[in-house]
Design an enzyme around this catalytic site. Structure first.
Site, PDB file in Angstrom:
ATOM      1  N   THR A 109       0.856  -1.173   0.000  1.00 48.74           N
ATOM      2  CA  THR A 109       0.000   0.000   0.000  1.00 48.74           C
ATOM      3  C   THR A 109       0.896   1.228   0.000  1.00 48.74           C
ATOM      4  OG1 THR A 109      -0.083   0.022   2.417  1.00 48.74           O
ATOM      5  CG2 THR A 109      -1.791  -1.247   1.264  1.00 48.74           C
TER       6      THR A 109
ATOM      7  N   ILE B 280      -2.589  -9.740   4.165  1.00 42.31           N
ATOM      8  CA  ILE B 280      -2.616 -10.572   5.364  1.00 42.31           C
ATOM      9  C   ILE B 280      -4.038 -11.044   5.704  1.00 42.31           C
ATOM     10  CG2 ILE B 280      -0.540  -9.581   6.375  1.00 42.31           C
ATOM     11  CD1 ILE B 280      -2.383  -7.938   8.240  1.00 42.31           C
TER      12      ILE B 280
ATOM     13  N   THR C 130      -7.373  -4.141   8.249  1.00 38.71           N
ATOM     14  CA  THR C 130      -5.973  -4.571   8.315  1.00 38.71           C
ATOM     15  C   THR C 130      -5.550  -4.931   9.733  1.00 38.71           C
ATOM     16  OG1 THR C 130      -5.372  -3.219   6.399  1.00 38.71           O
ATOM     17  CG2 THR C 130      -3.585  -3.892   7.860  1.00 38.71           C
TER      18      THR C 130
ATOM     19  N   THR D 216       1.710  -0.710  19.840  1.00 35.17           N
ATOM     20  CA  THR D 216       2.083   0.690  20.008  1.00 35.17           C
ATOM     21  C   THR D 216       1.750   1.178  21.410  1.00 35.17           C
ATOM     22  OG1 THR D 216       1.515   2.942  19.268  1.00 35.17           O
ATOM     23  CG2 THR D 216      -0.172   1.268  19.011  1.00 35.17           C
ATOM     24  N   ASP D 217       2.428   2.219  21.843  1.00 35.78           N
ATOM     25  CA  ASP D 217       2.095   2.830  23.128  1.00 35.78           C
ATOM     26  C   ASP D 217       0.757   3.562  23.086  1.00 35.78           C
ATOM     27  OD1 ASP D 217       2.890   4.957  21.529  1.00 35.78           O
ATOM     28  OD2 ASP D 217       4.448   5.680  22.884  1.00 35.78           O
ATOM     29  N   GLU D 218       0.236   3.819  21.896  1.00 31.05           N
ATOM     30  CA  GLU D 218      -1.004   4.590  21.790  1.00 31.05           C
ATOM     31  C   GLU D 218      -2.218   3.837  22.321  1.00 31.05           C
ATOM     32  OE1 GLU D 218      -1.688   6.975  18.304  1.00 31.05           O
ATOM     33  OE2 GLU D 218       0.411   6.810  17.707  1.00 31.05           O
TER      34      GLU D 218
ATOM     35  N   TYR E 224      -7.227   4.480  15.030  1.00 32.57           N
ATOM     36  CA  TYR E 224      -5.992   3.704  14.871  1.00 32.57           C
ATOM     37  C   TYR E 224      -5.655   2.947  16.155  1.00 32.57           C
ATOM     38  CZ  TYR E 224      -1.007   2.817  15.346  1.00 32.57           C
ATOM     39  OH  TYR E 224       0.211   2.231  15.630  1.00 32.57           O
ATOM     40  N   SER E 225      -5.560   3.671  17.274  1.00 29.39           N
ATOM     41  CA  SER E 225      -5.154   3.013  18.517  1.00 29.39           C
ATOM     42  C   SER E 225      -6.208   2.023  18.991  1.00 29.39           C
ATOM     43  CB  SER E 225      -4.852   4.052  19.599  1.00 29.39           C
ATOM     44  OG  SER E 225      -5.954   4.906  19.833  1.00 29.39           O
TER      45      SER E 225
ATOM     46  N   LYS F 245      -5.562  -1.174  17.061  1.00 29.59           N
ATOM     47  CA  LYS F 245      -4.391  -1.877  17.575  1.00 29.59           C
ATOM     48  C   LYS F 245      -4.687  -2.523  18.925  1.00 29.59           C
ATOM     49  CE  LYS F 245      -0.749  -2.142  16.166  1.00 29.59           C
ATOM     50  NZ  LYS F 245      -0.132  -3.203  15.311  1.00 29.59           N
TER      51      LYS F 245
ATOM     52  N   VAL G  82       3.623  22.249  12.387  1.00 28.01           N
ATOM     53  CA  VAL G  82       3.604  21.711  13.745  1.00 28.01           C
ATOM     54  C   VAL G  82       2.186  21.866  14.280  1.00 28.01           C
ATOM     55  CG1 VAL G  82       4.498  21.928  16.090  1.00 28.01           C
ATOM     56  CG2 VAL G  82       6.029  22.271  14.144  1.00 28.01           C
ATOM     57  N   TYR G  83       1.578  20.769  14.731  1.00 31.66           N
ATOM     58  CA  TYR G  83       0.201  20.804  15.223  1.00 31.66           C
ATOM     59  C   TYR G  83       0.064  21.678  16.472  1.00 31.66           C
ATOM     60  CZ  TYR G  83      -1.750  17.042  12.300  1.00 31.66           C
ATOM     61  OH  TYR G  83      -2.221  16.287  11.251  1.00 31.66           O
TER      62      TYR G  83
ATOM     63  N   PRO H  74      -8.179  16.355  15.574  1.00 33.68           N
ATOM     64  CA  PRO H  74      -9.164  15.985  16.596  1.00 33.68           C
ATOM     65  C   PRO H  74      -8.624  14.897  17.530  1.00 33.68           C
ATOM     66  CG  PRO H  74     -10.176  16.037  14.406  1.00 33.68           C
ATOM     67  CD  PRO H  74      -8.695  16.148  14.205  1.00 33.68           C
TER      68      PRO H  74
END
Length: 339
Positions: A42, A66, A106, A140-142, A166-167, A170, A222-223, A298
């Protein structure tokens, strides 16, 4: 503590940032192991990340998904895979906010597919135990959520509190890995890492974005006000930690891998600007003037920090690169490739 020697490894997502660095590292440190590399190619993966591998004859690349049960089953049997190292994931938080469905497919469905096919091949067909096979999952740590200013770093027993699609995806994958170990006795280990940086990282990530903007004289985004804190880990140090867990980690355990480099995003951007100036001979003030603040995303987690004492105490892992050394190597890598 278990001792395990991989013979043939299926690396998922091995054409991506961390996966390709891991493939390169394993082929270099172990002259007997064979690697089968499964990647869907991807936006985040590229075969260019796999050029000039050590001993490429021990590396087989497979372009595939996968989530494809038949393909995964075929690869396990055809290559007598005894170890799965699962990197493949959708990992960009902004993309998960704009379109979370791909992350569910995924990160959750893909992880389930690998677990289920490994269970059937290793436990039902081969009747292997933990001395013969291993499933290692990279997380991940997230998944732990966010920390306040005075909160201690995340440990392996920190409660999960994911804040982005995302987190959350995971976290779900982590729970499936744990469940397969607990229910079926599938030999699994998991590592939760802090933010990685280094060669071959996709251009949309924070550090490559800043470095590229510095090199091209473009605004550096930079956010917010840049006060969000992250713990940064050089990718090669991460690969060393993963390998130690695969070889010596306890079955069913999670190990946190962090760099103990806690920097605000603004301070990171500033350090990168100064490092680019030093490497290229440009005037620091000219590059620093490119920093610009953009609208925050957000649900932006404010602070991540990882406590790595468990892997340090049990397995003797320590990051080998200082933050300044890792940053310099990373900047030089992108500069040499005119990134």
């Amino acid at each position: 503590m278990s001792g395990f020697t991989p013979r043939t490894i299926l690396v998922t997502g091995g054409a991506g940032f961390i996966g390709s660095n891991f493939v390169r590292y394993v082929l270099y440190v172990n002259n007997a192991v064979k690697v089968v590399n499964l990647d869907a190619l991807t936006y985040a993966g590229s075969e260019e990340n796999l050029v000039n591998l050590p001993d490429p004859n021990r590396h087989t690349f497979v372009h595939g998904d996968i989530c494809d049960h038949d393909l995964v089953s075929c690869l396990l049997q055809e290559h007598a895979i005894d170890t799965i190292v699962h990197f493949a994931a959708e990992s960009h938080v902004d993309r998960s906010i704009a379109g979370p469905e791909a992350f569910i497919r995924t990160n959750v469905q893909g992880t389930f597919t690998l677990l289920e096919e490994a269970r059937k091949y290793w436990l039902e067909h081969q009747h292997w135990d933990e001395a013969r096979c291993r499933f290692h999952h990279i997380s991940t740590d997230e998944v732990y959520g966010t920390l306040g200013p005075g909160d201690p770093p995340f440990t392996e027993t920190t409660s999960y509190a994911p804040n982005s699609p995302y987190s959350a995806s995971k976290a779900a994958a982590d729970h499936f890995v744990r469940a397969y170990q607990h229910t079926y006795l599938l030999p699994t280990t998991t590592t939760n890492c802090s933010n990685n940086y280094g060669p071959y990282q996709h251009s949309e990530k924070f550090m490559p974005t800043v470095i590229r903007a510095c090199l091209k004289g473009q605004p550096i985004p930079v956010y917010g006000d840049g006060s969000n804190f992250r713990d940064w880990l050089y990718v090669e140090d991460h690969c060393v930690g993963i390998w130690k867990v695969i070889e010596k980690g306890r079955i069913g355990e999670t190990y946190n891998i962090g760099g103990s480099n806690h920097w605000s995003n603004l301070d990171i951007a500033t350090l990168l600007c100064r490092t680019v100036a030093k490497v290229t001979g440009e005037t620091p003030d000219k590059i620093l003037s490119l920093i610009s603040f953009v609208k925050d995303r957000p649900g932006h987690d404010w602070r991540y920090a990882i406590d790595s004492r468990k892997i340090q105490t049990e397995l003797g892992w320590q990051p080998a690169h200082s933050f300044e050394d890792g940053i310099r190597k990373t900047v030089e890598w992108y500069w040499e490739r005119n990134e």
